[in-house]
Design a protein around this motif. Structure first.
Motif, PDB file in Angstrom:
ATOM      1  N   GLY A 184       0.880  -1.282  -0.012  1.00  0.00           N
ATOM      2  CA  GLY A 184       0.077  -0.125  -0.032  1.00  0.00           C
ATOM      3  C   GLY A 184       0.686   1.143   0.014  1.00  0.00           C
ATOM      4  N   ARG A 185       2.089   1.222   0.035  1.00  0.00           N
ATOM      5  CA  ARG A 185       3.037   2.238  -0.310  1.00  0.00           C
ATOM      6  C   ARG A 185       2.861   3.116  -1.659  1.00  0.00           C
ATOM      7  NH1 ARG A 185       6.008  -0.995   3.229  1.00  0.00           N
ATOM      8  NH2 ARG A 185       7.131  -2.043   1.317  1.00  0.00           N
ATOM      9  N   VAL A 186       2.500   2.394  -2.681  1.00  0.00           N
ATOM     10  CA  VAL A 186       2.394   2.889  -4.051  1.00  0.00           C
ATOM     11  C   VAL A 186       1.052   2.625  -4.637  1.00  0.00           C
ATOM     12  CG1 VAL A 186       3.303   2.687  -6.253  1.00  0.00           C
ATOM     13  CG2 VAL A 186       5.005   2.504  -4.501  1.00  0.00           C
ATOM     14  N   ALA A 187       0.342   3.799  -5.151  1.00  0.00           N
ATOM     15  CA  ALA A 187      -0.768   3.355  -5.756  1.00  0.00           C
ATOM     16  C   ALA A 187      -0.747   3.119  -7.257  1.00  0.00           C
ATOM     17  CB  ALA A 187      -1.821   4.540  -5.383  1.00  0.00           C
ATOM     18  N   VAL A 188      -1.489   2.328  -7.681  1.00  0.00           N
ATOM     19  CA  VAL A 188      -1.407   1.950  -9.204  1.00  0.00           C
ATOM     20  C   VAL A 188      -2.781   2.269  -9.773  1.00  0.00           C
ATOM     21  CG1 VAL A 188      -0.849   0.468 -11.041  1.00  0.00           C
ATOM     22  CG2 VAL A 188       0.665   0.523  -8.957  1.00  0.00           C
ATOM     23  N   ILE A 189      -3.023   3.414 -10.469  1.00  0.00           N
ATOM     24  CA  ILE A 189      -4.212   3.936 -10.671  1.00  0.00           C
ATOM     25  C   ILE A 189      -4.271   3.930 -12.229  1.00  0.00           C
ATOM     26  CG2 ILE A 189      -5.757   5.972 -10.715  1.00  0.00           C
ATOM     27  CD1 ILE A 189      -3.711   6.973  -8.558  1.00  0.00           C
ATOM     28  N   ALA A 190      -5.577   3.321 -12.656  1.00  0.00           N
ATOM     29  CA  ALA A 190      -5.838   3.014 -14.209  1.00  0.00           C
ATOM     30  C   ALA A 190      -7.248   3.266 -14.476  1.00  0.00           C
ATOM     31  CB  ALA A 190      -5.450   1.504 -14.541  1.00  0.00           C
ATOM     32  N   PRO A 191      -7.621   3.598 -15.703  1.00  0.00           N
ATOM     33  CA  PRO A 191      -9.030   3.470 -16.136  1.00  0.00           C
ATOM     34  C   PRO A 191      -9.782   2.213 -16.055  1.00  0.00           C
ATOM     35  CG  PRO A 191      -7.730   3.522 -18.058  1.00  0.00           C
ATOM     36  CD  PRO A 191      -6.757   3.669 -16.803  1.00  0.00           C
ATOM     37  N   ALA A 192     -10.966   2.200 -15.831  1.00  0.00           N
ATOM     38  CA  ALA A 192     -11.724   1.117 -15.821  1.00  0.00           C
ATOM     39  C   ALA A 192     -11.789   0.308 -16.992  1.00  0.00           C
ATOM     40  CB  ALA A 192     -13.234   1.292 -15.615  1.00  0.00           C
ATOM     41  N   GLY A 193     -11.609  -1.241 -16.630  1.00  0.00           N
ATOM     42  CA  GLY A 193     -11.475  -2.116 -17.773  1.00  0.00           C
ATOM     43  C   GLY A 193      -9.964  -2.142 -18.178  1.00  0.00           C
ATOM     44  N   PHE A 194      -9.193  -1.580 -17.539  1.00  0.00           N
ATOM     45  CA  PHE A 194      -7.626  -1.709 -17.882  1.00  0.00           C
ATOM     46  C   PHE A 194      -6.908  -3.038 -18.250  1.00  0.00           C
ATOM     47  CE2 PHE A 194      -3.281  -2.087 -16.918  1.00  0.00           C
ATOM     48  CZ  PHE A 194      -2.524  -1.324 -17.868  1.00  0.00           C
ATOM     49  N   MET A 195      -7.152  -4.054 -17.151  1.00  0.00           N
ATOM     50  CA  MET A 195      -6.678  -5.087 -17.171  1.00  0.00           C
ATOM     51  C   MET A 195      -7.140  -6.123 -18.233  1.00  0.00           C
ATOM     52  SD  MET A 195      -4.015  -5.419 -15.149  1.00  0.00           S
ATOM     53  CE  MET A 195      -3.646  -6.931 -14.770  1.00  0.00           C
ATOM     54  N   GLU A 196      -8.503  -6.124 -18.551  1.00  0.00           N
ATOM     55  CA  GLU A 196      -8.796  -6.842 -19.608  1.00  0.00           C
ATOM     56  C   GLU A 196      -8.432  -6.264 -20.857  1.00  0.00           C
ATOM     57  OE1 GLU A 196      -9.835  -9.777 -17.952  1.00  0.00           O
ATOM     58  OE2 GLU A 196     -10.693  -9.869 -19.814  1.00  0.00           O
ATOM     59  N   ALA A 197      -8.481  -5.027 -21.061  1.00  0.00           N
ATOM     60  CA  ALA A 197      -7.852  -4.504 -22.277  1.00  0.00           C
ATOM     61  C   ALA A 197      -6.358  -4.681 -22.549  1.00  0.00           C
ATOM     62  CB  ALA A 197      -8.216  -2.948 -22.257  1.00  0.00           C
ATOM     63  N   ALA A 198      -5.681  -4.555 -21.402  1.00  0.00           N
ATOM     64  CA  ALA A 198      -4.322  -5.010 -21.715  1.00  0.00           C
ATOM     65  C   ALA A 198      -3.863  -6.162 -21.961  1.00  0.00           C
ATOM     66  CB  ALA A 198      -3.498  -4.183 -20.309  1.00  0.00           C
ATOM     67  N   SER A 199      -4.533  -7.154 -21.368  1.00  0.00           N
ATOM     68  CA  SER A 199      -4.354  -8.461 -21.799  1.00  0.00           C
ATOM     69  C   SER A 199      -5.124  -9.077 -22.816  1.00  0.00           C
ATOM     70  CB  SER A 199      -4.585  -9.456 -20.593  1.00  0.00           C
ATOM     71  OG  SER A 199      -5.842  -8.965 -19.762  1.00  0.00           O
ATOM     72  N   GLY A 200      -6.417  -8.388 -23.020  1.00  0.00           N
ATOM     73  CA  GLY A 200      -7.243  -9.069 -24.149  1.00  0.00           C
ATOM     74  C   GLY A 200      -6.833  -8.616 -25.672  1.00  0.00           C
ATOM     75  N   GLU A 201      -6.265  -7.487 -25.828  1.00  0.00           N
ATOM     76  CA  GLU A 201      -5.901  -7.001 -27.213  1.00  0.00           C
ATOM     77  C   GLU A 201      -4.895  -7.624 -27.366  1.00  0.00           C
ATOM     78  OE1 GLU A 201      -5.006  -2.755 -29.077  1.00  0.00           O
ATOM     79  OE2 GLU A 201      -6.969  -2.751 -28.189  1.00  0.00           O
ATOM     80  N   ASN A 202      -3.946  -7.931 -26.788  1.00  0.00           N
ATOM     81  CA  ASN A 202      -2.594  -8.383 -27.032  1.00  0.00           C
ATOM     82  C   ASN A 202      -2.234  -9.855 -27.135  1.00  0.00           C
ATOM     83  OD1 ASN A 202      -1.838  -6.058 -28.164  1.00  0.00           O
ATOM     84  ND2 ASN A 202      -1.100  -5.199 -25.904  1.00  0.00           N
ATOM     85  N   VAL A 203      -3.366 -10.571 -26.502  1.00  0.00           N
ATOM     86  CA  VAL A 203      -3.184 -11.984 -25.963  1.00  0.00           C
ATOM     87  C   VAL A 203      -3.603 -12.996 -27.146  1.00  0.00           C
ATOM     88  CG1 VAL A 203      -3.326 -13.818 -24.435  1.00  0.00           C
ATOM     89  CG2 VAL A 203      -2.763 -11.635 -23.544  1.00  0.00           C
ATOM     90  N   LEU A 204      -4.955 -12.878 -27.157  1.00  0.00           N
ATOM     91  CA  LEU A 204      -5.541 -13.769 -28.089  1.00  0.00           C
ATOM     92  C   LEU A 204      -5.030 -13.588 -29.672  1.00  0.00           C
ATOM     93  CD1 LEU A 204      -9.159 -13.642 -26.993  1.00  0.00           C
ATOM     94  CD2 LEU A 204      -7.563 -15.519 -26.506  1.00  0.00           C
ATOM     95  N   ALA A 205      -4.711 -12.264 -29.988  1.00  0.00           N
ATOM     96  CA  ALA A 205      -4.250 -12.180 -31.434  1.00  0.00           C
ATOM     97  C   ALA A 205      -2.936 -11.663 -31.259  1.00  0.00           C
ATOM     98  CB  ALA A 205      -5.178 -11.253 -32.140  1.00  0.00           C
TER      99      ALA A 205
END
Ligand SMILES: [Zn+2]
Length: 651
Positions: A184-205
């Motif tokens: 909890g010493r560093v916050a990591v902030i991202a827009p909603a849906g970030f993880m699915e988008a980051a992994s989805g777009e570049n993993v299946l294809a």
């Protein structure tokens, strides 16, 4: 963008490059005459606030191997473009050489030219907030070290990912320790849906995207006036080690305001724009608007050449319009996560309005022609940058082009099919090419006529027709050479860096064949760990060799103890399906393991027998079913599949 690491290219590949033909010289001279080169404001904007350039222009590993080297671009040293480079692109290639640590305003700094993207630093009350930690750990670490050389050393208290493309998060492990995030010493902030988008777009294809990225970025082209000069968004993509640390905080409301280490940040979500998950930020106390990658001083891509789901320029323009209404009256500076800032309140509004209208214009006019029944290639020819915008440097097609963006709009609404039934079931490329060449009177006749057209400067047509001869006769050296020569002249004329890279890399592969890089996975361990189990089993399903599964049916239960997840995987009709949260009493086997273990098997860090022996995987029921299942899955195939030639094992 997608991951793509540069590899050393033999210098001999450059030797084969030819000079600019007269038609190319004429085209580039016409471009030089048409645009306002006397306007030097972008050069001033790009240099403003420079504190110190990238040390040695280079990032190396501890063992000395070079991951990033601006010195490769030393040939870009004068205002006058060589005949082999479009003068407008040459100008952008010079601007993208501005590099180092820049002070944007009090408390806000940018590191530019350590990679294709920028890392932005905001100084909080007790530490620093980092926005977009570049593509790889090595370059982000070097960039942060450069910042600390010139500014007080303070702990990183937060990392913000503006969007789900790897050049904006891949280097996170170079600037924070995951243990600090977990504690909890560093916050990591991202827009909603970030993880699915980051992994989805570049993993299946991911694999074809990585191969196609080589063309988009010119990673394997030599640098030089006859090679790669730029990537449109920056010089190139840094090499090194990509990773991903999952966000600890998601922005989910359309607008959210938070105070992070004493800095007020207003987040504006902008989903389904340049990336599926993206957001802008306004810093009220600094008077700075950060548009992430939605208002860079270029025409961006509706579909990049690497391939992606078609983006929505209508929504994109709408989110820019929202940013104008909400923040332009209060913004004195606009920054992006590529390129240089826009300085001054009027200039910020003017820039945003031109970007909004650029995207909306291409969208609207494409639909206007679609509604008249025009076809994609015809619309692409009919539409250009709108009057009143074409003379502005900041909307020109250095990354996207009007031409391929028009086709992306068509695809988004009407698909790949132009509705002409003659195009509904044509022969595949190679058999069609063989018939075409036969109808043309054979390869020699076609080449003779194409040579005459080459002399007339008709490079588009020469490439188009020589493609058919190469597909009919892949070993025809004359056809390959002529096709390469035509592509090369098109590259020399291209204003878009991505088009130039694609044309020149195509020429290189025709002349020298395909570099056989080792087969590899298209994703990192971090990216795989970030993939939900739903997507993970989709990834398994797309590897099923349907022929091996013929006539088989089975169900396997899975229990991942580390994620407290259960699911049933079913094989039927040569297709794998899964249902999360379900458990079949009729399953032939039940497997109790962890996702971490299964990830390690996919990454080939362990095998199922080793995992069983180590007590990390337990099979209840018929163990042979798991062996059978894994035996039906394709191993990842080689990255370097054929593009310029037909390729084996196809129709
Ligand atoms: Zn980017």
């Amino acid at each position: 963008m997608a991951s793509a690491s540069a590899v050393p290219v033999p210098a001999s590949h450059l030797d084969a490059a030819r000079d600019a033909e007269p038609a190319t010289r004429a085209a580039n001279a016409a471009m030089a005459a048409k645009l306002p080169f006397a306007d030097r404001r972008d050069f001033e904007a790009a240099q403003r606030g420079l504190i110190a350039a990238v040390p040695d222009g280079m990032v190396r590993t501890a063992s000395g191997s070079v991951l990033w080297n601006l010195g490769e671009y030393a040939f870009i040293d004068g205002e006058l473009a060589p005949a082999t480079v479009n003068p407008s692109l040459w100008r952008m290639a010079r601007l993208n050489l501005a590099n180092g640590l820049f002070k944007v305003t009090d408390r806000l700094y940018q590191l530019r030219g350590f990679d294709i993207a920028n890392m932005t630093v905001i100084e909080g009350d007790t530490g620093v907030i980092l926005i977009d930690p570049l593509t790889t750990a090595e370059v982000s670490r070097a960039a942060l070290a450069h910042y600390f050389t010139h500014r007080p050393v303070k702990p990183v208290v937060a990392v913000i990912y503006t969007h789900s493309h790897i050049d904006h998060y891949g280097g996170v492990r170079g600037v924070v320790d995951e243990a600090d995030v977990a504690a909890g010493r560093v916050a990591v902030i991202a827009p909603a849906g970030f993880m699915e988008a980051a992994s989805g777009e570049n993993v299946l294809a991911g694999l074809p995207m990585a191969r196609r990225s080589q063309f988009q970025f010119g990673t394997m082209l030599p640098r030089g006036p006859r090679g790669q000069v730029d990537a449109g968004l920056g010089k190139s993509v840094a090499r090194g080690t990509p990773g991903l640390i999952a966000p600890t905080m998601s922005i989910v409301q359309p607008i959210e305001e938070h105070t992070i280490d004493g800095v007020r940040i207003v987040f504006q979500l902008a989903p389904e724009t340049e990336a599926p998950a993206e957001m802008h930020m306004f810093y009220p106390d600094l008077g700075v608007l950060n548009m992430a990658e939605n208002a860079c001083p270029v025409l961006h891509n509706f579909i990049p050449l690497r391939g992606a789901v078609a983006r929505d320029p209508r929504i994109w323009a709408k989110y820019i319009a929202d940013a104008i209404a909400l923040y332009a009256p209060k913004s004195d500076i606009l920054i992006g996560q590529h390129h240089w800032p826009v300085w001054g309140r009027d200039a910020v509004r003017d820039h945003l309005e031109s970007q909004r209208d650029l995207y909306k214009h291409i969208h609207d006019q494409t639909l206007r022609y679609m509604n008249k029944g025009w076809r994609p290639a015809e619309i692409a020819e009919a539409i250009d940058l709108p009057a009143g915008l074409a003379g502005r440097w900041s909307v020109r097609g250095y990354y996207g082009t009007v031409s391929h963006n028009v086709k992306a709009v068509y695809q988004r609404y009407l698909s790949w099919y132009d509705a002409n039934p003659c195009n509904l079931h044509p022969l595949p490329p190679a058999p069609a090419a063989r018939k075409l060449v036969e109808y043309m009177g054979g390869a020699a006749a076609a080449i003779a006529r194409a040579r005459a057209d080459f002399a007339k400067g008709e490079y588009r047509w020469v490439a188009q027709v020589m493609k058919e001869v190469v597909y009919a006769e892949p070993d025809n050296r004359e056809a390959r050479a002529l096709c390469a020569d035509a592509l090369e002249q098109m590259g020399y004329q291209a204003e878009s860096a991505t088009w130039r890279n694609a044309f020149l890399y195509g020429a290189q592969e025709l002349r020298h064949g395909v570099f056989q890089l080792a087969a590899r996975l298209a994703f990192s361990a971090d990216m795989l760990a970030g993939v939900s189990s739903d997507t993970f089993f989709d990834l398994m399903a797309i590897r099923l060799d349907a022929a091996k599964a013929a006539g088989l049916a089975m169900a396997i239960n899975w229990h991942f103890t580390d994620r407290d997840e259960k699911l049933v995987l079913t094989l039927k009709h040569c297709t794998l399906s899964h249902r999360l949260g379900e458990w079949s009493a009729e399953a032939a086997a039940s497997i109790v393991t962890t996702r971490a273990t299964l990830d390690a098997i996919v990454l080939r860090k362990t095998t199922p027998p080793e995992a069983i022996q180590a007590g990390k995987l337990r099979i209840e029921g018929d163990a042979s079913r798991l062996v059978l299942l894994f035996g039906m899955l394709d191993q990842p195939s080689g990255l370097m599949f054929d593009i310029l030639t037909p390729g084996e094992g196809r129709a």
